[in-house]
Design a protein around this motif. Sequence first.
Motif, PDB file in Angstrom:
ATOM      1  N   SER A  38      11.127  22.310  37.094  1.00 14.03           N
ATOM      2  CA  SER A  38       9.666  22.231  36.949  1.00 14.03           C
ATOM      3  C   SER A  38       9.279  22.186  35.473  1.00 14.03           C
ATOM      4  CB  SER A  38       9.004  23.435  37.624  1.00 14.03           C
ATOM      5  OG  SER A  38       7.613  23.415  37.405  1.00 14.03           O
ATOM      6  N   GLU A  39       8.239  21.406  35.189  1.00 15.07           N
ATOM      7  CA  GLU A  39       7.744  21.348  33.817  1.00 15.07           C
ATOM      8  C   GLU A  39       7.033  22.638  33.421  1.00 15.07           C
ATOM      9  OE1 GLU A  39       5.272  17.942  33.492  1.00 15.07           O
ATOM     10  OE2 GLU A  39       6.891  16.488  33.820  1.00 15.07           O
ATOM     11  N   ALA A  40       6.478  23.320  34.390  1.00 16.75           N
ATOM     12  CA  ALA A  40       5.797  24.597  34.129  1.00 16.75           C
ATOM     13  C   ALA A  40       6.241  25.609  35.177  1.00 16.75           C
ATOM     14  CB  ALA A  40       4.272  24.412  34.152  1.00 16.75           C
ATOM     15  N   PRO A  41       7.461  26.118  35.058  1.00 14.57           N
ATOM     16  CA  PRO A  41       8.001  26.988  36.111  1.00 14.57           C
ATOM     17  C   PRO A  41       7.200  28.270  36.297  1.00 14.57           C
ATOM     18  CG  PRO A  41       9.426  26.995  34.168  1.00 14.57           C
ATOM     19  CD  PRO A  41       8.436  25.902  33.970  1.00 14.57           C
ATOM     20  N   LEU A  42       6.712  28.863  35.227  1.00 16.93           N
ATOM     21  CA  LEU A  42       5.977  30.121  35.357  1.00 16.93           C
ATOM     22  C   LEU A  42       4.704  29.928  36.174  1.00 16.93           C
ATOM     23  CD1 LEU A  42       5.826  33.096  34.667  1.00 16.93           C
ATOM     24  CD2 LEU A  42       4.659  32.493  32.530  1.00 16.93           C
ATOM     25  N   GLU A  43       3.947  28.895  35.842  1.00 20.08           N
ATOM     26  CA  GLU A  43       2.707  28.633  36.577  1.00 20.08           C
ATOM     27  C   GLU A  43       3.006  28.278  38.030  1.00 20.08           C
ATOM     28  OE1 GLU A  43      -0.896  25.333  36.648  1.00 20.08           O
ATOM     29  OE2 GLU A  43       0.327  25.569  34.839  1.00 20.08           O
ATOM     30  N   THR A  44       4.029  27.466  38.238  1.00 23.84           N
ATOM     31  CA  THR A  44       4.376  27.067  39.602  1.00 23.84           C
ATOM     32  C   THR A  44       4.830  28.259  40.422  1.00 23.84           C
ATOM     33  OG1 THR A  44       5.062  24.893  38.782  1.00 23.84           O
ATOM     34  CG2 THR A  44       5.805  25.522  40.977  1.00 23.84           C
TER      35      THR A  44
END
Length: 851
Positions: free
Chosen positions: A542-548
């Motif tokens: 994911s490009e934004a693993p924390l947000e996802t």
Amino acid sequence: MTAIPLLIVVVLLLHDATTLASSSSSSSSSLRCRLGWTTSNVDQELQSIHPTRINDGYCDCPYDGLDEPNTGACSGSTDGMWAGILIAQQAPPPSFGCPRQPALRLPYSRVNDGVCDCCDGADESSSVMISCADICDVALADELAAKRRAIANYEIGSKRRSDYVSEYRKWHAITMDELRKLKYTEFTEATSELTAAERASKDAAISYARGWIENVTDGVLSSSSTSGDGIGSMLEIFVVGIIDVDDAAVVDLASLIISMCALSAEMSSENYANGGCRPLDDASLDVGLMWGDDESSNILPAFVKLDPTTMAEDEALKYAERLLARSAEEKVGDKKKRTAATAASSSSDGKSAREGVARRRMQRAKGGLSSMPDYESLDDDDYYDRDYMGEDEEEEEEEAYSSESSGYDDVDMDEGVVGGGVQEGQSSSPSPDELLVRSLLETVPLDRALFKNRGETLLRVSPPGHPQEDGDSTMSDDDDDGEPVDAPSSTDDGSSFVAVAADPMAVQMVKTTISRLLAGITRGESSARSAARFVASVIRRSEAPLETLRILAAMTMYHSNLALEDVAELIYLTSSALRRSTSQGDEEGQVSRDDGSSSCPPPSNDICPPHIVVVGGKTYPPRFVLEAAQARCKRREGVNSGECAAALEGDEIDFPVAVSDGYYNYHAPRPREPDDGLASVFSSINSPREPPSNISESRKREASIRDKTNTLSRRVADLEREIGGADGSSSKYGVDGELYALRDTCHKVMHGKYEYEVCIFGSATQRDGGGGGNTSLGSWKAAYIEDGRRTLKWEGGAKCWNGPARSAEVMVTCGDDTRLLTANEPETCRYVFTMESPIACDDEFKLKKSF
């Protein structure tokens, strides 16, 4: 006076003919003449006549009759004329026809031969030898009567046929008007309406799909209220205080998601589908994570993250369909519909248990997951029903809980997370992806080992007084006094024990309960393993693993249906900011075995008493989470301390009469109730989950218009087929439509012991008059006219023994009414009938019959 000279002339002529015949007989080569009369060449060479052909009754020399002076075969042949026809100038018809007897044809040798062949004497009209009287009224009475009947029938039939044709043309005109109206007006308008309705439905679905992701991402996750009791505020604790350390936050959120998958699967088999975590599947759908179909072929399954602002129309439509399908399933409350395997494995009878054992045996024989049994066969009600299972089956079921599954992090790196062993050409060392999955599983704060070991032990033993079961390791013998004594057994660590007597009924109930709880734990472990792969894939790709992961955690929490107390405990256990260290050794209440290992730690030891952290002037976790954790600690104060510790003391097993919550440190997760604190927190999600009304309205309108369009299309096709194509050029009703009046009529005739029936545009049938069955002679094929003969055809009837399929033909002639006249079978299984009908009374028939 005039008769004498005439007689003299006749005598002289006969004398001359006799003299000529005599001279011809004496010299055969001297008789020569022009043969035949069909040629116009009067100058053809003379041909010799063989003596045997003279006076043989056949006129070889029709021009002068020289070869038949004594027979009269050449009568009427004088001066190149025969019966008044100039032979040298034209060829006469092959025979002479009597004018009033069309069926009577005479060879020309019988014309003017002195014999009256025609009833009116027309054949002797030029004869000087005889005068014929007209006797046609008598001779042709029957023929004239038949002809008058035929003419009368023709006149009636012709009028009826004309009526038939008029009826058809009227129907055809009306039908063509209806067809044009349907095809070029109503159908065209409906098609345009349908196109517009489809577009409206697509637009509504696309708007719904894009709005859904935006709503979940922006409206749900960031909807923490000012009082701090929203979903977003629950998960802020995972990032506050460690903003600069994203990896820790990512791992904490991953651990929370995996733990919720495990607990929800323990709680209900509805949260477990296809060996995976259903709440995470639903959460992925909410977020727009579309996982690849071939997930099992890779350690980390691939996915596509849909962007609501850039997703293509076809992607949006597919996504909307999945959302709507899930919504429809949720409305009827049947989540098991999504997974046929779950529904098929929900039965807890003996047959399902045996099938589950067979599947696990096959799985191991194929080299599958050595550490993962067939979890899909484990439902909420699965237990070891000893009345239905044999010794081998019991051992296999017990093995599913003990040797095959020993924890959430029980992953054999030599075989890989997915299983199947090390492939040829691959390194035996674990890949980075495998190591990541294992490290995530090791963070799951759920330790079920104590309960599993004790549960499996109790399932293997039977206390005194309880009927001995196959496979039990505890045995009861009589002492010297004939009294039963407790037989020793052993635990996993090799120490021996004796089961203390208990009520047999209670023993069975306890074993049933333990089996059910162990099945839930096994589901939870499998669900956790599956979830770890998907979560690891998000971390890696994911490009934004924390947000996802934050939004995945929120939606997994929603779909898990776990009670707030269970969620609160998991938040405290997985959040680095709230987690308390338990590495201080044995604490108060712990019981140690002789080897010093901690065997029975107090429940909720890691979170009680729950504490708070303050970051940037804000308190974490939210108050409702803190209060739920406090309630959890209070509820479990003192639970199990006596049971757990006492059970490990001495060499006896006190077989429990019931399995209470907290037995051997196992607290079963609880479902969310309507008054649960999370119910109000997630109320903001329930409303958007209902598809907007414009989708259902547009789809209802689309379905209605589509039904209308399909109905019109079928009607157009039916009419075109009925009239014989769009222009009516291939009408099944015949050249002039004469068969229209006979549509669907049936006609019968008896022949021998059989009754035959033919139905126009239907079937042809043979019936045994003696009460036997019916035999099909075929179905309607066609009506056609060939060589002036009108024929109706049926084909594809019952197959004859060692022969062709039966067929029927009807030869139709003119009649005043339609009736089947005769039946015949000229060839094997080919039936031929004759019929009279007005449909054959056309101009061609009149011309043929010379009416």
